[in-house]
Design an enzyme around this catalytic site. Sequence first.
Site, PDB file in Angstrom:
ATOM      1  N   LYS A  61     117.097  77.845  11.965  1.00  0.00           N
ATOM      2  CA  LYS A  61     116.515  78.988  11.255  1.00  0.00           C
ATOM      3  C   LYS A  61     117.616  79.760  10.519  1.00  0.00           C
ATOM      4  CE  LYS A  61     112.558  79.327  14.366  1.00  0.00           C
ATOM      5  NZ  LYS A  61     111.872  79.972  15.495  1.00  0.00           N
ATOM      6  N   GLN A 105     113.140  84.656  19.721  1.00  0.00           N
ATOM      7  CA  GLN A 105     112.811  83.262  20.022  1.00  0.00           C
ATOM      8  C   GLN A 105     112.136  83.169  21.395  1.00  0.00           C
ATOM      9  OE1 GLN A 105     113.063  80.794  17.851  1.00  0.00           O
ATOM     10  NE2 GLN A 105     112.416  79.186  19.238  1.00  0.00           N
ATOM     11  N   ASP A 128     107.071  86.617  12.661  1.00  0.00           N
ATOM     12  CA  ASP A 128     106.504  85.525  13.464  1.00  0.00           C
ATOM     13  C   ASP A 128     104.979  85.647  13.561  1.00  0.00           C
ATOM     14  OD1 ASP A 128     107.975  83.409  14.515  1.00  0.00           O
ATOM     15  OD2 ASP A 128     108.958  84.681  16.004  1.00  0.00           O
TER      16      ASP A 128
END
Length: 294
Positions: A61, A105, A128
């Site tokens: 990422k 994450q 997200d």
Amino acid sequence: MTALKVEQSGAKIIDGKVVAKKMRADQKAQVELLQAKGVTPGLAVVLVGEDPASEIYVSRKVKACEAVGIKSISYRLPATISNEELLVLIGKLNADQNVHGILVQLPLPKHIDMAKVLETIAPEKDVDGFHLYNVGALVVGRQIFPPCTPYGVMHLLEYSDIPIEGRNVVVVGASNIVGKPMALMLMARDATVAICHAKTRDLGQWTMLADILVVAAGVPNLIVSQMVKTGAVVIDVGINRLPDGRIVGDVDFEGVRKKASYISPVPGGVGPMTIAMLLENTIISAQRFAASDI
Ligand code: GUN
């Protein structure tokens, strides 16, 4: 350039690397436009602990951000960090004008209250799409920050000119990250959607009904050709590491490709799209920020 390689017999392969690369060129241009207005999109990436798979995802990422000009700021925190400390960091990132997206994450260590963490991220920085506000938006047919993996699947279907309206879609896997939002996005496009999960009895009876089959169960070889309708579109979201080190999806690729009309491979299908959509959401967040002149 096309994302579809026509096979001699069987399914066309949906190549997520090609689609993601195409998107990257456009994203780079969008970032340059923002920079001309004095705004550099910023993404804070928070990794708690040392889960090897998460380490790999996070480094991919970060690298992808660099490639399009998004400034990523990494926070690598020990697994022993307390809930409070993590919430304090998120509070700081919420208030930081240079941060347009915050990504924590998952999975998080067991002692961390994941729901609380996700709810603490400011919804307008929740690239997200996991905050309750963004999930709620999806339920009522709106997309503020669509979750990256199912959003990537929608892009692959669109890019491959696969019609959705009125078609039977079966989603295998009911996670908050993939299965549930996937079903909502497809419903918003007027598909007839069924969600199957670990407790579904006679899975094959359901999957055989699918014009479009999306599999996100995390079980290697869960879907074999006898469970797939001839001509179906098969999207494999699974990422499984076998004992011999190979990465495979949830679908028996070699068997199913002979029967399907389209199939996405693992690796190289949905995976690159998850990252592409994260960049997309971060750029959109920075564009909203620039437009609001906060
Ligand atoms: N873990 C697995 N997939 C994801 C994702 O899309 N976002 C985050 N933050 N964590 C994940």
